[in-house]
Structure formats: structure tokens, C-alpha cells
Motif scaffolding. Structure first.
Motif, PDB file in Angstrom:
ATOM      1  N   ARG A   5       0.854  -1.185   0.000  1.00 31.84           N
ATOM      2  CA  ARG A   5       0.000   0.000   0.000  1.00 31.84           C
ATOM      3  C   ARG A   5       0.891   1.237   0.000  1.00 31.84           C
ATOM      4  O   ARG A   5       1.707   1.425   0.893  1.00 31.84           O
ATOM      5  CB  ARG A   5      -0.878   0.002   1.243  1.00 31.84           C
ATOM      6  CG  ARG A   5      -1.811   1.172   1.301  1.00 31.84           C
ATOM      7  CD  ARG A   5      -2.730   1.066   2.483  1.00 31.84           C
ATOM      8  NE  ARG A   5      -3.660   2.180   2.475  1.00 31.84           N
ATOM      9  CZ  ARG A   5      -4.165   2.710   3.563  1.00 31.84           C
ATOM     10  NH1 ARG A   5      -3.857   2.227   4.748  1.00 31.84           N
ATOM     11  NH2 ARG A   5      -4.994   3.724   3.483  1.00 31.84           N
ATOM     12  N   ILE A   7       0.957   5.393  -0.080  1.00 30.44           N
ATOM     13  CA  ILE A   7       0.170   6.607   0.145  1.00 30.44           C
ATOM     14  C   ILE A   7       1.048   7.808  -0.158  1.00 30.44           C
ATOM     15  O   ILE A   7       2.158   7.923   0.353  1.00 30.44           O
ATOM     16  CB  ILE A   7      -0.354   6.698   1.590  1.00 30.44           C
ATOM     17  CG1 ILE A   7      -1.242   5.506   1.911  1.00 30.44           C
ATOM     18  CG2 ILE A   7      -1.117   8.012   1.791  1.00 30.44           C
ATOM     19  CD1 ILE A   7      -1.675   5.430   3.359  1.00 30.44           C
ATOM     20  N   PHE A   9       0.830  11.664   0.383  1.00 34.13           N
ATOM     21  CA  PHE A   9       0.063  12.618   1.175  1.00 34.13           C
ATOM     22  C   PHE A   9      -0.026  13.975   0.479  1.00 34.13           C
ATOM     23  O   PHE A   9       0.728  14.254  -0.455  1.00 34.13           O
ATOM     24  CB  PHE A   9       0.699  12.755   2.560  1.00 34.13           C
ATOM     25  CG  PHE A   9       0.491  11.530   3.407  1.00 34.13           C
ATOM     26  CD1 PHE A   9      -0.629  11.398   4.204  1.00 34.13           C
ATOM     27  CD2 PHE A   9       1.411  10.489   3.374  1.00 34.13           C
ATOM     28  CE1 PHE A   9      -0.826  10.254   4.966  1.00 34.13           C
ATOM     29  CE2 PHE A   9       1.229   9.344   4.137  1.00 34.13           C
ATOM     30  CZ  PHE A   9       0.097   9.230   4.931  1.00 34.13           C
ATOM     31  N   PRO A  10      -0.939  14.838   0.955  1.00 33.35           N
ATOM     32  CA  PRO A  10      -1.074  16.171   0.351  1.00 33.35           C
ATOM     33  C   PRO A  10       0.232  16.964   0.455  1.00 33.35           C
ATOM     34  O   PRO A  10       1.049  16.713   1.346  1.00 33.35           O
ATOM     35  CB  PRO A  10      -2.157  16.839   1.206  1.00 33.35           C
ATOM     36  CG  PRO A  10      -2.902  15.727   1.847  1.00 33.35           C
ATOM     37  CD  PRO A  10      -1.899  14.620   2.030  1.00 33.35           C
ATOM     38  N   ARG A  17       5.590  16.141  -1.024  1.00 38.25           N
ATOM     39  CA  ARG A  17       4.530  15.243  -0.577  1.00 38.25           C
ATOM     40  C   ARG A  17       5.161  14.039   0.117  1.00 38.25           C
ATOM     41  O   ARG A  17       6.025  13.367  -0.454  1.00 38.25           O
ATOM     42  CB  ARG A  17       3.698  14.778  -1.776  1.00 38.25           C
ATOM     43  CG  ARG A  17       3.035  15.964  -2.478  1.00 38.25           C
ATOM     44  CD  ARG A  17       2.250  15.545  -3.667  1.00 38.25           C
ATOM     45  NE  ARG A  17       1.006  14.920  -3.226  1.00 38.25           N
ATOM     46  CZ  ARG A  17      -0.016  14.678  -4.025  1.00 38.25           C
ATOM     47  NH1 ARG A  17       0.052  14.979  -5.303  1.00 38.25           N
ATOM     48  NH2 ARG A  17      -1.095  14.107  -3.552  1.00 38.25           N
ATOM     49  N   GLU A  59      -2.252   5.448  -3.534  1.00 31.13           N
ATOM     50  CA  GLU A  59      -3.376   6.275  -3.078  1.00 31.13           C
ATOM     51  C   GLU A  59      -2.902   7.719  -3.043  1.00 31.13           C
ATOM     52  O   GLU A  59      -1.945   8.042  -2.352  1.00 31.13           O
ATOM     53  CB  GLU A  59      -3.812   5.875  -1.667  1.00 31.13           C
ATOM     54  CG  GLU A  59      -4.405   4.507  -1.558  1.00 31.13           C
ATOM     55  CD  GLU A  59      -4.793   4.185  -0.119  1.00 31.13           C
ATOM     56  OE1 GLU A  59      -5.063   5.115   0.676  1.00 31.13           O
ATOM     57  OE2 GLU A  59      -4.807   2.989   0.209  1.00 31.13           O
ATOM     58  N   TRP A  60      -3.573   8.573  -3.787  1.00 31.29           N
ATOM     59  CA  TRP A  60      -3.219   9.984  -3.858  1.00 31.29           C
ATOM     60  C   TRP A  60      -4.138  10.763  -2.929  1.00 31.29           C
ATOM     61  O   TRP A  60      -5.346  10.810  -3.152  1.00 31.29           O
ATOM     62  CB  TRP A  60      -3.363  10.494  -5.283  1.00 31.29           C
ATOM     63  CG  TRP A  60      -2.441   9.809  -6.236  1.00 31.29           C
ATOM     64  CD1 TRP A  60      -2.709   8.695  -6.968  1.00 31.29           C
ATOM     65  CD2 TRP A  60      -1.097  10.174  -6.537  1.00 31.29           C
ATOM     66  NE1 TRP A  60      -1.615   8.352  -7.715  1.00 31.29           N
ATOM     67  CE2 TRP A  60      -0.606   9.239  -7.475  1.00 31.29           C
ATOM     68  CE3 TRP A  60      -0.256  11.204  -6.109  1.00 31.29           C
ATOM     69  CZ2 TRP A  60       0.684   9.320  -7.982  1.00 31.29           C
ATOM     70  CZ3 TRP A  60       1.018  11.265  -6.630  1.00 31.29           C
ATOM     71  CH2 TRP A  60       1.477  10.332  -7.554  1.00 31.29           C
ATOM     72  N   HIS A  61      -3.586  11.389  -1.908  1.00 30.66           N
ATOM     73  CA  HIS A  61      -4.358  12.197  -0.969  1.00 30.66           C
ATOM     74  C   HIS A  61      -4.042  13.666  -1.225  1.00 30.66           C
ATOM     75  O   HIS A  61      -2.877  14.031  -1.373  1.00 30.66           O
ATOM     76  CB  HIS A  61      -3.991  11.839   0.476  1.00 30.66           C
ATOM     77  CG  HIS A  61      -4.360  10.433   0.848  1.00 30.66           C
ATOM     78  ND1 HIS A  61      -4.904  10.128   2.070  1.00 30.66           N
ATOM     79  CD2 HIS A  61      -4.255   9.255   0.184  1.00 30.66           C
ATOM     80  CE1 HIS A  61      -5.117   8.822   2.137  1.00 30.66           C
ATOM     81  NE2 HIS A  61      -4.720   8.271   0.992  1.00 30.66           N
ATOM     82  N   GLY A  62      -5.077  14.493  -1.275  1.00 28.58           N
ATOM     83  CA  GLY A  62      -4.860  15.929  -1.454  1.00 28.58           C
ATOM     84  C   GLY A  62      -4.437  16.314  -2.857  1.00 28.58           C
ATOM     85  O   GLY A  62      -3.719  17.282  -3.044  1.00 28.58           O
TER      86      GLY A  62
END
Length: 72
Positions: A5, A7, A9-10, A17, A59-62
Motif C-alpha cells: 500500500r 500513500i 500525502f497532500p 509530498r 493512493e493519492w491524498h490531497g
């Protein structure tokens, strides 16, 4: 091989990031190239920038893969 997984982050105040694979923070990426290098070092070899953009593991956040604020 178990699926990992990833990730992204913004963007932070400095424009980078934070990148995490499973529960390990790999560092701060400032571009897709940086992200690709981090993932290769984490054992996800053979991925180029397009693979990273299209990968269901990330997973792209922000904001998505196009969000890399300029560093001032």
C-alpha cells in the motif's frame, strides 16, 4: 508477493509530498521522478512515472499525480 500500500500525502508547506509504503515513511517527494525512485528503493522495481500514475497500489491524498507545487 503481497500487495503493498503506497500513500502519497497532500503537499506540505515546502511543496513536497510525504510518501509512505505500508507503515514506513520513505521521505518527501517533490516530483513523480522522486516518487518513482522512492518506490524502487522500497522494492517496487521496474515502475516508470506512467506506471506510478496508473498503479492501483498508489493512493493519492490531497490531489493526484499532477499536483506538485513549486518550491519557493
Amino acid at each position: 508477493m503481497a500487495e503493498r500500500r503506497v500513500i502519497v500525502f497532500p503537499p506540505g508547506e515546502g511543496g513536497g509530498r510525504r510518501v509512505q509504503v505500508d507503515s514506513e515513511t520513505l521521505g518527501t517527494a517533490y516530483s513523480l521522478h522522486d516518487l518513482t525512485v522512492f518506490l524502487e528503493r522500497a522494492g517496487l522495481e521496474g515502475m516508470d512515472e506512467l506506471d506510478v500514475v496508473m498503479s492501483p497500489l498508489v493512493e493519492w491524498h490531497g490531489g493526484g499525480p499532477e499536483v506538485w507545487p513549486a518550491v519557493s
